[in-house]
Scaffold this motif. Structure first.
Motif, PDB file in Angstrom:
ATOM      1  N   LYS A  85       4.875  -1.632  -4.650  1.00 26.20           N
ATOM      2  CA  LYS A  85       3.442  -1.890  -4.729  1.00 26.20           C
ATOM      3  C   LYS A  85       3.202  -3.085  -5.639  1.00 26.20           C
ATOM      4  N   GLU A 121      -5.831  -2.010  -3.134  1.00 27.98           N
ATOM      5  CA  GLU A 121      -4.976  -2.936  -2.380  1.00 27.98           C
ATOM      6  C   GLU A 121      -4.939  -4.337  -2.950  1.00 27.98           C
ATOM      7  N   LYS A 165      -9.007  -1.418   4.413  1.00 20.78           N
ATOM      8  CA  LYS A 165      -7.661  -1.522   3.818  1.00 20.78           C
ATOM      9  C   LYS A 165      -6.927  -2.724   4.406  1.00 20.78           C
ATOM     10  N   ARG A 166      -6.993  -2.849   5.708  1.00 21.22           N
ATOM     11  CA  ARG A 166      -6.298  -3.966   6.357  1.00 21.22           C
ATOM     12  C   ARG A 166      -6.872  -5.304   5.915  1.00 21.22           C
ATOM     13  N   ILE A 185      -5.653  -5.988   2.418  1.00 18.35           N
ATOM     14  CA  ILE A 185      -4.247  -6.395   2.441  1.00 18.35           C
ATOM     15  C   ILE A 185      -4.114  -7.832   2.936  1.00 18.35           C
ATOM     16  N   ASP A 186      -4.877  -8.147   3.972  1.00 17.85           N
ATOM     17  CA  ASP A 186      -4.886  -9.509   4.530  1.00 17.85           C
ATOM     18  C   ASP A 186      -5.243 -10.521   3.440  1.00 17.85           C
ATOM     19  N   ARG A 246      -5.075 -10.078   0.208  1.00 18.17           N
ATOM     20  CA  ARG A 246      -4.037 -10.050  -0.824  1.00 18.17           C
ATOM     21  C   ARG A 246      -2.819 -10.872  -0.415  1.00 18.17           C
ATOM     22  N   GLU A 247      -2.407 -10.709   0.833  1.00 20.29           N
ATOM     23  CA  GLU A 247      -1.228 -11.439   1.301  1.00 20.29           C
ATOM     24  C   GLU A 247      -1.459 -12.945   1.245  1.00 20.29           C
TER      25      GLU A 247
END
Lengths: 788, 289, 165
Positions: free
Chosen positions: A2, A504, A542-543, A546-547, A549-550
Motif C-alpha cells: 500500500k 486511496e 475508488k477507481r 487510484i487513477d 494516484r497513479e
C-alpha cells in the motif's frame, strides 16, 4: 504494497460532509433557492373524481385575475413519461384517473395568486366507474384503468398484461409445488394485508425549471434522488437531446425512494416549456397535503402465502401470490413487484417455488420506490407465515428459521447460489440481546410481554446495466474535489467517498470535498436508490482515486528519477524514503512537472473511474430463473421485546436489536445512522401508518394532522444495533448496501412479538392500538387469528 | 393567507373593532384559527389579534374565590402554575398531553374552549371543575357556566359583540383535597387529537368525596355525566360492582363517531376503559391520603 | 394588500421587514433570506420552522409576522458566534451523528436550545417531551438524544454571546 497512509480512510470516524451547514441552516434545499421576481409559480387544478372523462376546461375566469400568466392543460403537454413503462401523463389528458390528479396547471406571479386562481378554473367532468380494490382490479377486467396498456413503451424485463389491470406480472416457476405440498406433513396457508404508506420526508417536493428563450435548452432544479434519471426520463418523454437538458439536484430533505426517478419535474416542465412562459423560470412547490397526490406512495398489498413443511421442519414448497396496488401508474411500481418476486423465498432455501407477483392498477395515487422496495412488503408477510409454520411443527421460531436458512451455496428462488453471509451469527446475537425464547414478565399489571424475531434480506433492485462513474480533480494546493452524482440525502455517501479517496490517495479527509449533482459537470450515475451507491459508485470513486494516484506517482517518479513503487503519499505529503525527499502536493497538480530534461509534463490531474455490474442476467420471463439475478444480497435480522397494554391495545416497545451483514463499514457513523433510522421508520410504519380512502377514492389523511409518523416519544426504547462484516467479493472494500435493509423487518418482528404476547395472529398492518385492541378481544373469545 | 390583521391594545378596542367588522375572527394563540384558514375550512377578511392586550394575559387568582385564566394565558403558563397543579391537577395533565411544547407555548386554554372542537383537551377538566366563562361586551359583562357555553361542534353561545376575557375556576372549599385525572386515547403519544378524553375529579373532605366526571371527543359537545356522578357520590365508594354500573351509564351517554382516527366501537370500549381507570385512580389516591 | 413594516431584533441584529398581514413569520423570515426555517408542513405539525421568540420556542408557521414587532427572534444562524464558531449544541449534533438529511436540524437545534435553557440537565423524559414537536424521519431520534445529552454537559449559561464577538 500500500503506497498511501491516511488516518481518515475506510472505517474511520470523521465529521460528515455538509453537517456544519446543516447544523447552522445555511445549506440550501430547492425551496431555498432564490430566483427573484422573474420567477413564476405553478399550482395544479386537481380532479375531484377518481375516474372521469374530462369534457371541457374553461380557464377564462382564472385568466382574468391579475397576475395569472397562463393555464396549461393536458392537451398542451400530451407527453407520456416513465422510467420502465411509459404510462404516466403529468397532466391528465382526456381522462382523470385518480382523485387529485392534475388536470390543469395555473401559472402566476406568486404562489398566492396561483392558489386563488386554481379555484376559478372550471372543469366539466363525466364521472366514470372506478376500481379501488387491487384484488378486484386484478381479477376483474370490466373496468380498465389503462385500456391502452399494450401501446406503452417499456423495458424488456417488464411484463404488463394488456386488456387487464396488470401493469406487471413477475413469475417464479421452480420445481413442482403441488408435489411439494402433497409430500408435506403440514400445509400453512395465510393472507396478510397492508395499506399504502407514505415516505414522510420532512422536505416536500419542489422543482424549478426554465427553458431558455434563445436556445430552447432546459434547466431544472429539483429535489430529486437521481439527477441523471430525471434528465433521461425528461429527454425521452419530450424527445429532446440529453445535452440540452441540465438537471441540478440541490441537497434533499429526505428521499426514502419518494424522490427517485422522475416525480413532478415533467409537470413543472409543462409550464416552463409553454410558449407563454417566454423563458421565465417556473417553480412548482408541493405543499404537504398534496405530496401523496403528486408522487409515489408505497404500494398496498394483499399477500397470500402457502407453505408446505415436513415434520422435521424443512420447508418443501411455497406458493406466493402477491397483489401490489400500484395506483394509476406502474412505471416505477412494477419494480418493487419484481424485487419481491425474485426474492420470494426470503432468507430460506425452498426447493419448490411458485410465485406470482402482480402490479395492479387502481384509480388511486401511484405506487413507486420506497425504502425496501418490495422487501418490507414481502417479509412483513413471509416472516409472519414462517412463524406460523414454526408453530405448526412445534419448533422454536429461530430454530425453524435456521434449519431452513439460505446458507452459502444454496439456491435462491431464481436458482442463484447464495454467497457467504453472517445471518446465523447475527440471529444468535439477536437472540442473546433480547433474550429471545426466555420468558420475561410484564413490567406492570395489565400488560402482556412478548418477543419476536424476523429476518431481512434484499438485493439492490436495479436494471442489469445500472452503472456509475466518478471524477476526482486534484487542485493546485493538494485539495481534492470529487464529482460523483450520488445524492447525499443524509445517508452520508459523500463522507464515505471522501474516506475512499483519502484511503486511496493518502490525502486527509478534510481536504476532500464532494459536491451535489449537476448533470452538466458530474459524470453519469444511474440513480441513488437500491442501497447501491457505496458499492457501485464507491467502486467508481475508488477507481478514480487510484487513477489520480497513479498519475501523480508516475509523474513524481519521473521528476525525482525514482521508481513509482518507491514513492508514497502520506497525509497529503509525497515522500520517497530512499531519496529522503518529502513535499506536499502543490501546484504541480494543475500546472505540471518540470522534468529533469527541461520539458514540462503532466498538467491537471484528473482521475476517472467507472463501474458496471458485469454479469447480472434478467430472470426468465416465464420461470424467473437466472444464474445471477442480482449483484448481491444483504441479510440481517430484527428482534423485538415489547409489551401490550391490554386495556387499550397500546404497544410499548422496550427494546429492539437489529443487525445486518454489511460486508465492510466504510463509514461506521453512517452505517449506524442508517440502521437506527430505518428501524424507527419501520416501527412507525408498523404501529401507526396507513393511507386511507373513502369509497369515492378520496384521500382521507393527506397531511400530518392525520398521517402520523413517529415522534421522539415513539422512539422511547432501547435500540441495539450492530453489524457483521462478511466481505462481498465484487466490491470496493468488501462492503455492500445497508441503507434500506433496516426498514424491512421491524413490522413482522413486532407482529411476531405480539403473537408471543397475546396468542393471536394479526393479519393486517398497521398494528395500531385499535387493531391490537380488537385482536385482544378476539383472543378472549378464543380466536387465534384476527382479520378486521 | 389573505386577511387584514388588527392589533388592539385593550379589550374595549377589541369590541370597537368587532363592531366595525362583525365578521372578524378573534385570534388568541392562533394554532387552530390559522390552520383552519389555511385549509380553507373557514374564511376570514379580518383577524383581530389579542396578543397585545395586557389584562387578559395572565393567570390571576381571585383571593378566596378562585383563579381566572386570562384569554391569552397559554397552556405552558397553566402547566407551570403551582396553584393550578395543586387544585386542578387534571387540567395540568390535559395541558401536558395537548400537542407539544412548541404549540403549548402559543395555544391558549380559552382558545381551546372557544374553538369548541369536540376533542379539545382542556374542556373536560374545565367542565369537571365547574368553570365559568367570563365575557365582556358592548352590553353587560356575562358569566356563564362552561356546561352551557358550547352548544355544537365549533359553536358557542358567544354573542356577536362580545369577547371571552377569561375562564374562571372556582376555588375548592376550605379543607378540600383535590384529586384529578385526565386520560385520553390517541394514535401516538405526542401531537395528536384525542379520540377519547375522560376527566375525573374527586374533591375529598376527610373520607367523603364529591365526584365530577366529564367526557371529550365522544360526543358533539363535551359534557359531564351527571347520572354517573350521582351514583358514585351516593355510593361513596368505587369498586368493581359500582364501576360496572357507572361504565354502562357512561357508554349510554356518549355518541362517538367513526372516522379516519378511530372507529365508534373502539371509542366506546375506551370510554369504558378510561372511565374505569380514571375513577379507580382518583378513588385510591384520594382515599389513601 | 398593504405591506406593513415590522421592526424587530433578528439574531441579535435590529432588523426591519415589510410584510402582509396574513403572512406567517416563517414566510417572512424566508423572504429575508433566513432559509434555515423550512416549509415542512405549514400546519404546525412538523417543527421544521421552529424559532425562538424571546426565550420560548415556537413554530413560526403558526405565528403571524407582525406579531414579532419589538421582539427578539433567534434562528439557528444566530447561534453561531461572529468568529464563526458553532454553538455547543450544533457541535454536539455533528459529533453524535444526529444529522442526516439536515432538513429538521435547524428546528431541532432551536427546540434543543429552548429545552436546555429551561432544563440545563434534562432527563431522557424531558428531552423526549421537549423535542416531541419536531419530527425527524432520518435518524430515528437516538442520535439526537445522545447529542442533547452531550450538549447539556457543555452548555451552561451562554458564555460567549451568540452573534457577537
Amino acid at each position: 504494497m500500500k503506497q498511501t497512509s491516511s488516518k481518515t480512510g475506510i472505517g474511520a470516524i470523521v465529521n460528515r460532509q455538509y453537517d456544519d451547514q446543516k447544523a447552522v441552516g445555511t445549506l440550501q434545499y430547492t425551496d431555498d433557492l432564490f430566483f427573484g421576481n422573474h420567477l413564476l409559480h405553478a399550482r395544479p387544478v386537481r380532479s375531484p373524481h377518481a375516474c372521469a372523462q374530462i369534457l371541457s376546461i374553461d380557464a377564462s375566469e382564472a385568466m382574468e385575475m391579475e397576475g395569472v400568466i397562463f393555464v396549461v392543460t393536458g392537451t398542451d403537454f400530451p407527453h407520456r413519461f416513465g422510467l420502465y413503462l411509459k404510462d404516466r401523463y403529468p397532466i391528465a389528458v382526456d381522462q382523470a384517473r385518480y382523485m387529485g390528479e392534475p388536470v390543469a396547471l395555473v401559472v402566476a406571479e406568486s404562489e398566492e395568486i396561483a392558489e386563488r386562481a386554481r379555484e376559478k378554473v372550471n372543469v366539466k367532468y363525466k364521472p366514470m366507474p372506478a376500481v379501488l380494490d387491487p384484488v378486484q382490479a386484478a381479477t376483474d377486467s370490466s373496468i380498465l384503468v389503462h385500456p391502452e396498456l399494450g401501446q406503452y413503451e417499456k423495458v424488456s424485463f417488464l411484463n404488463p398484461q394488456p386488456g387487464t389491470n396488470l401493469g406487471n406480472w413477475f413469475k417464479i416457476r421452480r420445481g413442482n409445488v403441488e408435489q411439494a405440498f402433497a409430500e408435506a406433513d403440514f400445509v400453512v396457508e395465510e393472507e396478510v394485508r397492508c395499506p399504502q404508506i407514505a415516505h414522510g420526508f420532512l422536505e416536500t417536493h419542489c422543482c424549478i425549471s426554465q427553458q431558455d428563450l434563445g436556445s430552447g435548452e432546459i434547466t431544472v432544479w429539483t429535489a430529486a434522488q437521481s439527477a441523471f434519471a430525471v434528465r433521461e426520463i425528461l429527454a425521452d418523454g419530450m424527445k429532446m437531446p440529453q445535452n440540452k437538458i441540465r438537471v441540478i439536484a440541490p441537497p434533499i430533505g429526505g428521499g426514502f425512494g419518494g424522490k427517485a426517478g422522475m416525480t413532478i419535474e415533467a409537470l413543472c416542465l409543462s409550464a416552463s416549456t409553454h410558449p407563454k412562459a417566454r423563458g421565465r423560470p417556473v417553480k412548482l412547490f408541493v405543499p404537504r397535503e398534496e405530496v401523496m397526490l403528486s408522487s409515489w406512495v408505497r404500494q398496498a398489498y394483499v399477500a397470500r402465502i402457502k407453505m408446505g413443511v415436513k415434520k422435521d421442519g424443512k420447508i418443501t414448497g411455497i406458493h406466493n401470490t402477491f397483489y401490489f396496488d400500484t395506483g394509476i401508474s406502474a412505471e416505477y411500481g412494477a419494480n418493487p413487484v419484481r424485487s419481491a418476486g425474485y426474492t420470494s423465498t426470503g432468507t430460506y432455501y425452498i426447493p419448490n417455488v411458485h410465485t406470482d407477483c402482480y402490479a395492479v392498477y387502481t384509480h388511486k395515487p401511484f405506487g413507486g420506490a420506497y425504502r425496501g422496495f418490495g422487501l418490507p412488503e414481502l417479509m412483513s408477510a413471509m416472516e409472519v407465515v414462517i412463524d406460523i409454520a414454526a408453530r405448526k411443527v412445534k419448533m422454536d421460531p429461530l430454530t425453524f428459521r435456521t434449519i431452513n436458512m439460505l446458507k452459502e451455496g444454496l439456491p435462491t428462488c431464481t436458482g442463484m447460489p447464495m454467497a457467504p453471509h453472517g445471518l446465523e451469527q447475527i440471529s444468535e446475537q439477536i437472540k442473546e440481546r433480547i433474550g429471545l425464547g426466555e420468558d420475561a414478565a410484564a413490567t406492570a399489571p395489565g400488560r402482556k410481554r412478548g418477543k419476536g424475531i424476523a429476518f431481512a434480506i434484499k438485493a439492490p433492485a436495479m436494471p442489469a446495466d445500472a452503472s456509475s462513474s466518478a471524477i476526482v480533480k486534484v487542485n493546485g494546493d493538494g485539495t481534492v474535489e470529487v464529482l460523483a452524482a450520488t445524492m447525499d440525502m443524509g445517508q452520508g455517501a459523500y463522507t464515505a467517498y471522501a474516506q475512499i479517496v483519502s484511503e486511496e490517495m493518502g490525502i486527509p479527509y478534510d481536504q476532500i470535498r464532494c459536491s451535489f449533482p449537476d448533470t452538466q459537470s458530474h459524470p453519469y450515475d444511474w440513480q441513488t436508490v437500491a442501497s447501491r451507491s457505496c458499492w457501485s459508485m464507491g467502486m467508481a470513486v475508488k477507481r478514480a482515486a487510484i487513477d489520480a494516484r497513479e498519475q501523480i506517482l508516475q509523474l513524481y517518479a519521473e521528476c525525482w528519477q525514482a521508481e513509482p513503487q518507491d514513492l508514497r503519499i502520506e497525509y497529503g505529503m509525497v515522500l520517497c524514503e530512499r531519496l529522503e525527499r518529502k513535499e506536499p502536493l502543490d501546484q504541480k497538480m494543475t500546472n505540471g512537472f518540470l522534468m529533469p530534461d527541461g520539458v514540462l509534463k503532466g498538467g491537471p490531474i484528473i482521475g476517472k473511474g467507472r463501474f458496471i455490474p458485469p454479469d447480472v442476467v434478467y430472470p426468465d420471463s416465464e420461470t424467473g430463473q437466472s444464474p445471477k439475478s442480482v449483484v448481491h444480497f444483504t441479510l440481517g435480522a430484527v428482534g423485538v421485546d415489547l409489551e401490550v397494554v391490554e386495556a387499550t391495545g397500546e404497544v410499548i416497545i422496550r427494546k429492539i436489536a437489529a443487525g445486518y451483514d454489511v460486508g465492510k463499514a466504510i463509514s461506521p457513523i453512517n452505517v449506524r445512522g442508517q440502521i437506527e433510522g430505518g428501524t424507527v421508520q419501520g416501527v412507525s410504519a408498523a404501529l401507526m401508518e396507513g393511507i386511507y380512502y373513502n369509497t369515492d377514492g378520496k384521500l382521507l389523511n393527506p397531511d400530518f394532522t392525520d398521517y402520523k409518523i413517529a415522534t421522539t416519544k415513539d422512539a422511547n426504547f432501547e435500540m441495539d444495533v450492530f453489524w457483521e462484516e462478511t466481505p462481498e467479493a465484487l466490491s470496493p472494500y468488501g462492503n455492500r448496501g445497508v441503507g434500506e435493509h433496516s426498514m424491512i423487518s421491524p413490522a413482522p418482528a413486532i407482529n411476531n412479538a405480539l403473537f408471543n404476547a397475546l396468542g393471536i395472529r394479526i393479519h393486517q398492518y398497521p398494528l395500531s392500538r385499535e387493531r391490537v385492541y380488537g385482536a385482544i378481544q378476539a383472543a378472549k373469545r378464543g380466536e387465534t387469528d384476527y382479520f378486521d | 393567507m389573505d386577511f387584514a390583521l388588527l392589533r388592539p391594545t385593550s379589550l374595549s378596542e377589541v369590541l370597537e373593532m368587532m363592531n366595525e367588522y362583525p365578521k372578524a375572527r378573534l385570534k388568541a394563540g392562533g394554532t387552530d384559527l390559522l390552520v383552519w384558514i389555511k385549509k380553507g375550512l373557514i374564511s376570514a377578511d379580518h383577524v383581530i389579534d389579542m396578543g397585545l392586550i395586557p389584562e387578559i394575559k395572565g393567570i390571576i387568582p381571585n383571593e378566596g374565590e378562585g383563579i381566572h385564566i386570562g384569554a391569552m394565558a397559554t397552556l405552558s403558563d397553566v402547566i407551570c402554575h403551582s396553584a393550578i397543579q395543586k387544585d386542578y391537577p387534571d387540567l395540568t395533565q390535559a395541558c401536558r398531553m395537548h400537542s407539544d411544547p412548541l404549540i403549548r407555548n402559543q395555544a391558549t386554554v380559552v382558545g381551546n374552549v372557544c374553538s369548541a372542537v369536540p376533542s379539545g383537551d382542556c374542556i373536560p377538566p374545565l367542565l369537571a371543575h365547574r368553570a365559568l366563562v367570563h365575557t365582556v361586551g358592548s352590553k353587560e359583562p356575562r358569566v356563564m357556566p362552561l356546561e352551557k357555553w358550547i352548544i355544537a361542534p365549533r359553536t358557542t353561545r358567544i354573542l356577536p359583540e362580545e369577547v371571552v376575557s377569561s375562564v374562571f375556576l372556582p376555588q375548592p372549599e376550605e379543607g378540600i383535597r383535590v384529586v384529578g385525572r385526565y386520560l385520553r386515547i390517541s394514535r401516538r403519544k405526542a401531537l395528536d387529537l384525542a379520540q377519547v378524553g375522560v376527566c375525573c375529579v374527586m374533591e375529598w373532605k376527610k373520607s367523603s368525596f364529591q365526584t365530577y366526571l366529564s367526557y371529550g371527543a365522544v360526543s358533539a359537545v363535551p359534557f359531564r355525566c351527571l347520572e354517573a356522578e350521582q351514583i358514585i357520590n351516593e355510593a361513596q365508594r368505587v369498586d368493581e360492582e359500582l364501576l360496572q354500573f357507572v361504565v354502562d351509564l357512561a357508554v349510554g351517554s356518549v355518541q362517538p363517531i367513526s372516522d379516519v382516527r378511530a372507529s365508534q366501537e373502539y371509542r366506546i370500549q375506551m370510554v369504558r376503559e378510561l372511565t374505569r381507570q380514571a375513577l379507580m385512580e382518583c378513588y385510591l389516591e384520594g382515599r389513601d391520603q | 394588500m398593504n405591506r406593513y413594516r415590522v421592526r424587530f431584533v433578528l439574531n441579535h441584529q435590529p432588523t426591519q421587514m415589510e410584510v402582509k398581514d396574513g403572512q406567517t413569520l416563517l414566510r417572512a423570515l424566508r423572504e429575508l433570506g433566513v432559509t434555515s426555517v423550512k416549509r415542512g408542513c405549514e400546519e404546525g405539525e412538523c417543527g421544521a420552522c421552529t424559532v425562538l421568540i424571546g426565550s420560548k420556542a415556537y413554530k413560526s408557521c403558526m405565528i403571524l409576522a407582525r406579531e414579532v414587532e419589538g421582539k427578539e427572534v433567534l434562528t439557528s444562524e444566530g447561534l453561531v458566534t461572529v468568529g464563526s464558531k458553532l454553538h455547543p449544541i450544533q457541535k454536539a449534533f455533528i459529533e453524535e451523528g444526529a444529522i442526516q438529511c439536515g432538513f429538521c436540524t435547524p428546528g431541532m437545534i432551536m427546540a434543543t436550545y429552548a429545552l436546555l435553557m429551561e432544563h440545563p440537565h434534562p432527563s431522557k423524559e424531558e428531552i423526549m417531551d421537549g423535542l416531541s414537536g419536531n419530527l425527524c424521519r432520518c435518524t430515528g431520534y437516538s442520535s439526537i438524544f445522545r447529542a442533547v445529552e452531550k450538549a447539556s454537559k457543555i452548555f451552561d449559561a451562554p458564555q460567549e454571546k451568540e452573534g457577537e464577538a
